[in-house]
Design a protein around this motif. Sequence first.
Motif: not given
Length: 443
Positions: A258, A286, A368, A442
């Motif tokens: 990422y 991300l 994450h 994300l």
Amino acid sequence: MTENKQPTYNPGKGAGEPVGVAILGLGTVGSEVLRLMGEHSDAFAHRIGGPLELKGVAVSDLEKPRPGVDRGLLTDDAMSLINRDDVDIVVEVIGGIDYPRRLVLAALNAGKSVVTANKALVAAHADELAEAADAANVDLYFEAAVAAAIPVVGMLRRSLAGDQIQRISGIVNGTTNFILDAMESTGATYEDALAEATRLGYAEADPTADVEGHDAASKAAILASLGFHTRVKFDDVHCEGITKVTAEDIEAARNAGYVLKLLAICERLTDEAGVESVAARVHPTLVPVDHPLASVNESYNAIFVEAEAAGRLMFYGNGAGGAPTASAVLGDIVGAARNKVHGGRAPGENTYANLPIADFGDVTTRYHIDMEVEDRTGVLAELSAIFAAHNISLKTVRQEESGEDARLIVVTHSAREADLAATVEDLKKTSAVKAVDSVIRLI
């Protein structure tokens, strides 16, 4: 006002008639607007159908040296300039909220069309300004308020007016993108990257509005309002900046495939009962390396739009700086002037949908999570049970050695913000977890 009601048609001044322009502010953007108006006056006259005539420029300091500027045009009385009979269009490039708001409202109430580059003003007072423009049958243009020369406002107001927007996500602040890109490409700390951005002129002496996400949040409010036909204000946008991003976060993102970006994300949400709402948020995010936004580097901006019929679209370019911003301002001046000459109005605010603003806790995304944990048998099962208790399923789990302890990196499937927040609180209370180092969303 929940619907744009166009007042009586304005027949216009007639072809060949001059259009008087007043500029409020002569900083970086105002100076470029003034220069380009002079250099391309003949071309503008052809595009408009009549000449642009600069009637005056309001500045705060009449004594400041301004090479190349006709001092006879300068005034420190902006209100008097606005109210002159020969002024048709007022261009506001001062910045800030309270003082520009008074000036812009005075201009609209006096029957002058307004062009502004002021995203903070538009995000905070779009409703009031739009109602004043409608009441006076004049234009309110603000293309430069979002991503400078990238024509995203016009795209949402006109090009995609026949479509249904589902999601708008983008990099809308050049300063933070430069900092994160520098951290990614050089391994610099946040502090070192900010210092370099300041040295090169990408960051202001006080970078708070940029690095805390406030600038991006203002733009997110504007994008959400336009995209979802719903009034969204700055205070409706969940906002997190980049000041807590570390070099370790950047490295962990790279290792997982990422790139870390500060994104503005505006979404149309539909719950299980089919009820729609709108969510707007700004935070470090991300982005997969193969996503178009991942390759947007340095101080560039990009807006990624997902629409029902048009599909996925991306608009990319230089989103800051005097010349790009002036380009957008001048485009708006040409549009407003053309309407003054030939009649009619540009599309105004249209909030017919009037969708509710979603509670941020109900927004869903993936996460994450980077933790330091005890290196012993049973820890993973113990922590997995905490995620399961909050209805969060795990997509990937990676463990690395970290001295006497272990580093556990978890990527979840989509989950509610409220559930994730509760999970993190429980993780912090668990003896097996030494520290939750970062929680990053994300795209």
